[in-house]
Design a protein around this motif. Structure first.
Motif, PDB file in Angstrom:
ATOM      1  N   ALA A 205       0.808  -1.220   0.000  1.00 14.01           N
ATOM      2  CA  ALA A 205       0.000   0.000   0.000  1.00 14.01           C
ATOM      3  C   ALA A 205       0.842   1.271   0.000  1.00 14.01           C
ATOM      4  O   ALA A 205       1.900   1.350   0.625  1.00 14.01           O
ATOM      5  CB  ALA A 205      -0.931   0.008   1.208  1.00 14.01           C
ATOM      6  N   THR A 206       0.339   2.279  -0.698  1.00 11.28           N
ATOM      7  CA  THR A 206       0.851   3.645  -0.603  1.00 11.28           C
ATOM      8  C   THR A 206      -0.054   4.401   0.376  1.00 11.28           C
ATOM      9  O   THR A 206      -1.137   3.922   0.736  1.00 11.28           O
ATOM     10  CB  THR A 206       0.803   4.346  -1.964  1.00 11.28           C
ATOM     11  N   PRO A 207       0.345   5.595   0.805  1.00  5.05           N
ATOM     12  CA  PRO A 207      -0.552   6.369   1.674  1.00  5.05           C
ATOM     13  C   PRO A 207      -1.930   6.604   1.048  1.00  5.05           C
ATOM     14  O   PRO A 207      -2.952   6.516   1.737  1.00  5.05           O
ATOM     15  CB  PRO A 207       0.207   7.676   1.888  1.00  5.05           C
ATOM     16  N   ALA A 208      -1.963   6.862  -0.253  1.00  2.91           N
ATOM     17  CA  ALA A 208      -3.256   7.068  -0.918  1.00  2.91           C
ATOM     18  C   ALA A 208      -4.093   5.805  -0.881  1.00  2.91           C
ATOM     19  O   ALA A 208      -5.309   5.843  -0.627  1.00  2.91           O
ATOM     20  CB  ALA A 208      -3.030   7.514  -2.369  1.00  2.91           C
ATOM     21  N   GLY A 209      -3.454   4.652  -1.111  1.00  7.02           N
ATOM     22  CA  GLY A 209      -4.175   3.385  -1.063  1.00  7.02           C
ATOM     23  C   GLY A 209      -4.652   3.054   0.337  1.00  7.02           C
ATOM     24  O   GLY A 209      -5.762   2.542   0.535  1.00  7.02           O
ATOM     25  N   THR A 210      -3.817   3.358   1.328  1.00  3.68           N
ATOM     26  CA  THR A 210      -4.207   3.136   2.725  1.00  3.68           C
ATOM     27  C   THR A 210      -5.438   3.958   3.070  1.00  3.68           C
ATOM     28  O   THR A 210      -6.410   3.456   3.656  1.00  3.68           O
ATOM     29  CB  THR A 210      -3.044   3.520   3.662  1.00  3.68           C
ATOM     30  N   ARG A 211      -5.385   5.228   2.719  1.00  2.41           N
ATOM     31  CA  ARG A 211      -6.517   6.115   3.021  1.00  2.41           C
ATOM     32  C   ARG A 211      -7.792   5.618   2.344  1.00  2.41           C
ATOM     33  O   ARG A 211      -8.872   5.581   2.954  1.00  2.41           O
ATOM     34  CB  ARG A 211      -6.188   7.533   2.565  1.00  2.41           C
ATOM     35  N   ASN A 236       6.635  -3.150   5.834  1.00  2.00           N
ATOM     36  CA  ASN A 236       7.513  -2.058   5.423  1.00  2.00           C
ATOM     37  C   ASN A 236       8.291  -2.317   4.141  1.00  2.00           C
ATOM     38  O   ASN A 236       9.343  -1.721   3.918  1.00  2.00           O
ATOM     39  CB  ASN A 236       8.508  -1.746   6.558  1.00  2.00           C
ATOM     40  N   ASP A 237       7.810  -3.184   3.280  1.00  2.00           N
ATOM     41  CA  ASP A 237       8.583  -3.565   2.098  1.00  2.00           C
ATOM     42  C   ASP A 237       8.933  -2.381   1.194  1.00  2.00           C
ATOM     43  O   ASP A 237       9.956  -2.400   0.514  1.00  2.00           O
ATOM     44  CB  ASP A 237       7.807  -4.617   1.301  1.00  2.00           C
ATOM     45  N   ARG A 238       8.089  -1.361   1.154  1.00  2.00           N
ATOM     46  CA  ARG A 238       8.369  -0.170   0.356  1.00  2.00           C
ATOM     47  C   ARG A 238       8.799   1.014   1.225  1.00  2.00           C
ATOM     48  O   ARG A 238       8.874   2.150   0.756  1.00  2.00           O
ATOM     49  CB  ARG A 238       7.131   0.209  -0.466  1.00  2.00           C
ATOM     50  N   ARG A 266      10.893 -10.321   6.480  1.00  2.00           N
ATOM     51  CA  ARG A 266      11.465  -9.520   5.384  1.00  2.00           C
ATOM     52  C   ARG A 266      11.957  -8.165   5.919  1.00  2.00           C
ATOM     53  O   ARG A 266      12.867  -8.133   6.734  1.00  2.00           O
ATOM     54  CB  ARG A 266      10.456  -9.357   4.240  1.00  2.00           C
ATOM     55  N   THR A 267      11.339  -7.074   5.489  1.00  2.00           N
ATOM     56  CA  THR A 267      11.781  -5.745   5.933  1.00  2.00           C
ATOM     57  C   THR A 267      11.032  -5.264   7.168  1.00  2.00           C
ATOM     58  O   THR A 267      11.253  -4.142   7.624  1.00  2.00           O
ATOM     59  CB  THR A 267      11.605  -4.715   4.807  1.00  2.00           C
ATOM     60  N   GLY A 268      10.161  -6.094   7.712  1.00  2.00           N
ATOM     61  CA  GLY A 268       9.556  -5.787   8.992  1.00  2.00           C
ATOM     62  C   GLY A 268       8.233  -5.047   8.938  1.00  2.00           C
ATOM     63  O   GLY A 268       7.596  -4.917   7.886  1.00  2.00           O
ATOM     64  N   ASN A 269       7.824  -4.565  10.090  1.00  2.00           N
ATOM     65  CA  ASN A 269       6.532  -3.930  10.312  1.00  2.00           C
ATOM     66  C   ASN A 269       6.699  -2.450  10.646  1.00  2.00           C
ATOM     67  O   ASN A 269       7.825  -1.961  10.769  1.00  2.00           O
ATOM     68  CB  ASN A 269       5.800  -4.614  11.479  1.00  2.00           C
ATOM     69  N   ALA A 270       5.596  -1.770  10.855  1.00  2.00           N
ATOM     70  CA  ALA A 270       5.658  -0.387  11.316  1.00  2.00           C
ATOM     71  C   ALA A 270       6.356  -0.357  12.681  1.00  2.00           C
ATOM     72  O   ALA A 270       6.043  -1.161  13.560  1.00  2.00           O
ATOM     73  CB  ALA A 270       4.253   0.191  11.430  1.00  2.00           C
TER      74      ALA A 270
END
Length: 421
Positions: A205-211, A236-238, A266-270
């Motif tokens: 997700a991007t911020p726009a997709g999240t929203r 957090n992959d991106r 992988r790259t983890g979480n928030a």
């Protein structure tokens, strides 16, 4: 010219462009679910803490204002069940203000151990039951939508009959169609789920997709006329997990998930600590975070996770400077007794609010004021020859001088004092 003795509000010194066009504060009280002890343990380079160490982390989680905590997945084996029982019992016996939850696939056999843990620990545990919902997962697993629906409702029904609260999680929500999600969410609510967890399983997700997704889900919940809560779980992959969690709250999520230091597969979480840091600075929470650094450092130690030097808030260099102009400005503020100014003049994060302090070092970019301040705070008498020699060595060094290196210069000049190392 401003009178330095005049009392002024701190807002007079900072014009905050962040407020222009910013979204309003969240409509709901902000909650965080700490997934460190479950999702975080899926990181391949993490060492799992002992049960005693996990108990200590639970107590630190309460100190930093975490609302809920994942205790693991008891269906993983007998050892996992015993650990969940021990941790849940600790929450009850110590009256910790943490709502425990456990992960389970949408399988009867995964939920039974959670029921047993509740009975043995005497502590309610929320069931976080999950199943993949995206076309990709359906293809890989050879599932059809009917199977996902039957599996989900059967699991929710069983948990509800056992008197357990249920959060329904669709894995890979951010790549699932609205038609599929509406079908599954409607069924989950009708069968008794009290929470819907939107999962960005691969950090797509991007911020726009999240929203868009959070708002769509909130609209659906309102149309259903249900008090069901909406949660966000992001990876957090991106590199977008932190901003996505903040956007999810702004868009209407009542709770976001994360892990200490952002650990996870992988790259983890928030990262929980950066979530709390930003929530505090945004004014979305108002709680004492002076133990936040303790939580992160303890986690790093027991999980054997190295902290990068430049990591925000807890990295060794987060509040260090050896630049002459920067050090001089901080020193002027400290000499005036203005700790607030010293904490903000070259930092957007006030170190003192989070249990840290500004650190002034000596290196190639340092000036004489930095040298004199270094000597003063260590109770050393300055003299011109000593100051010149320290500055010469600092200017000729390839990097910032260590505490030991500066002390060796002081001692070579016969200096004595107290070390603040």
């Amino acid at each position: 010219m401003r009178d330095p003795a005049r009392t002024v509000s701190h807002s007079e010194f900072i014009h905050d462009w962040n407020g222009r066009g910013a979204a309003p504060s969240p409509a709901f009280p902000v909650e965080i679910n700490d997934e460190t002890l479950r999702d975080g343990m899926q990181a391949t380079a993490v060492t799992s803490p002992t049960v005693e160490e996990k108990r200590g982390l639970l107590e630190l989680m309460q100190h930093i204002g975490v609302s809920a905590v994942s205790l693991g997945m008891p269906a993983a084996g007998p050892w996992a069940l015993e650990e969940v029982v021990t941790l849940a019992r600790h929450i009850r016996e110590e009256a910790l203000r943490l709502e425990p939850n456990c992960a389970a696939r949408t399988l009867h056999s995964d939920i039974v151990p959670i029921v047993e843990a509740v009975q043995r620990a005497g502590q309610p545990i929320v069931v976080h039951t999950f199943i993949g919902s995206s076309p990709l997962r359906q293809c890989a697993e050879a599932w059809d939508l009917d199977f996902i629906l039957r599996s989900s409702t059967a699991a929710i029904d069983f948990a509800v009959r056992q008197g357990l609260e249920v959060a329904f999680i669709t894995e890979d929500t951010t790549r699932s169609t609205p038609e599929t999600l509406e079908l599954l969410f409607r069924a989950a609510v009708e069968h008794g789920a009290s929470r819907l967890v939107l999962c960005d399983t691969v950090g797509h997700a991007t911020p726009a997709g999240t929203r868009a997704l959070v708002r769509w889900t909130r609209d659906l919940v309102e149309r259903l006329g249900s008090p069901v809560k909406v949660e966000w779980h992001g990876h957090n992959d991106r590199g977008l997990a932190l901003i996505n969690a903040l956007v999810a709250l702004e868009a209407g999520a009542t709770r976001v998930h994360g892990c200490g230091l952002g650990i996870g597969e992988r790259t983890g979480n928030a990262p929980v600590e950066l979530l709390l840091l930003n929530l505090k600075l945004l004014g979305w929470i108002d709680q004492d975070l002076t133990r936040l650094v303790d939580y992160v450092l303890t986690l790093a130690q027991v999980c054997r996770v190295p902290i990068p030097r430049n990591y925000p808030l807890v990295g060794e260099d987060a509040f260090r400077t050896a630049t002459g102009v920067h050090s001089a400005a901080i020193i002027k503020a400290l000499e005036r007794g203005d700790d607030w100014l010293a904490d903000h003049i070259y930092s957007s994060v006030p170190a003192g609010e989070f249990g840290r302090r500004q650190q002034l070092e000596l290196g190639p970019m340092s000036g004489m004021s930095g040298v004199r301040y270094w000597l003063m705070v260590r109770g050393l008498q300055e003299n011109e020859q000593l100051c010149e020699e320290i500055l010469r060595r600092a200017k000729s060094a390839a990097s910032t001088l260590t505490e030991e290196e500066v002390w060796s210069i002081v001692q070579a000049h016969g200096g004595q004092g107290r070390s603040c190392a």
